[in-house]
Enzyme design. Structure first.
Site, mmCIF file in Angstrom:
data_model
loop_
_atom_site.group_PDB
_atom_site.id
_atom_site.type_symbol
_atom_site.label_atom_id
_atom_site.label_comp_id
_atom_site.label_asym_id
_atom_site.label_seq_id
_atom_site.Cartn_x
_atom_site.Cartn_y
_atom_site.Cartn_z
ATOM 1 N N HIS A 51 51.376 -81.783 54.454
ATOM 2 C CA HIS A 51 51.720 -82.716 53.395
ATOM 3 C C HIS A 51 50.427 -83.329 52.849
ATOM 4 O O HIS A 51 49.367 -83.170 53.435
ATOM 5 C CB HIS A 51 52.719 -83.790 53.867
ATOM 6 C CG HIS A 51 52.146 -84.839 54.744
ATOM 7 N ND1 HIS A 51 51.996 -84.692 56.105
ATOM 8 C CD2 HIS A 51 51.680 -86.074 54.452
ATOM 9 C CE1 HIS A 51 51.474 -85.796 56.615
ATOM 10 N NE2 HIS A 51 51.265 -86.643 55.632
ATOM 11 N N TYR A 119 47.882 -93.855 63.115
ATOM 12 C CA TYR A 119 47.220 -93.633 61.829
ATOM 13 C C TYR A 119 47.358 -94.846 60.922
ATOM 14 O O TYR A 119 48.303 -95.616 61.007
ATOM 15 C CB TYR A 119 47.698 -92.359 61.150
ATOM 16 C CG TYR A 119 49.166 -92.275 60.835
ATOM 17 C CD1 TYR A 119 49.654 -92.577 59.572
ATOM 18 C CD2 TYR A 119 50.075 -91.861 61.801
ATOM 19 C CE1 TYR A 119 50.996 -92.488 59.276
ATOM 20 C CE2 TYR A 119 51.431 -91.763 61.526
ATOM 21 C CZ TYR A 119 51.880 -92.080 60.263
ATOM 22 O OH TYR A 119 53.220 -91.997 59.975
#
Length: 151
Positions: A51, A119
């Site tokens: 992605h 993240y």
């Protein structure tokens, strides 16, 4: 290396109690701005790819387990358009990896244990209009071989 990708080696300060490590600081000047921090775990052998984002940068860290991280530059006009980078991240190689917007990314969990990723993004996730553009893990243009080559 793909233009705009940043790698920061993580320094562990260890003693008889354990360890401490700073991941990201405002004076690192890695993220343009801070949007969100997230935490995820994937089981051995799982491939989460690909992605990319049009608005946000991602900053990835794998504190446990091991992952093969693959980046592919999709950006029009980039000096590294069409280039692929591979990073081996995890507890044996503690690095931060900045993934710029427009760079497709994904990972495969390596070894017998799950991998955990933490993240950071420059934008918060928008459920009504997500900045998530999907590409199949076996996309012909990217052409990445996810199998381990035994030597």
């Amino acid at each position: 290396m793909i233009d705009g990708v940043v790698v920061k080696k993580i320094v562990k300060h260890s003693d008889d109690r354990g360890f401490f490590a700073e991941l990201v600081r405002d004076d690192d000047h890695i993220l343009e701005r801070f949007g969100q921090a997230s935490w995820s775990m994937s089981y051995p052998g799982v491939i989460k790819a690909f992605h990319y984002h049009e608005k946000q940068d991602d900053l990835w860290f794998f504190p446990s387990g091991h992952a093969q991280v693959v980046l592919y530059d999709l950006r029009k006009g980039s000096s590294t358009k069409g280039e692929t980078n591979v990073f081996y991240m995890g507890e044996n190689n503690p690095i931060l990896l900045l993934i710029p917007k427009g760079v497709a990314h994904g990972y495969r969990v390596l070894g017998p244990n799950p991998a955990t990723i933490i993240y950071f993004t420059t934008e918060s996730y928008n459920r009504e209009n997500p900045d998530e553009k999907r590409i199949p893990w076996n996309d012909k243009e990217i052409g990445f071989n996810w199998e381990t080559a035994n030597r």
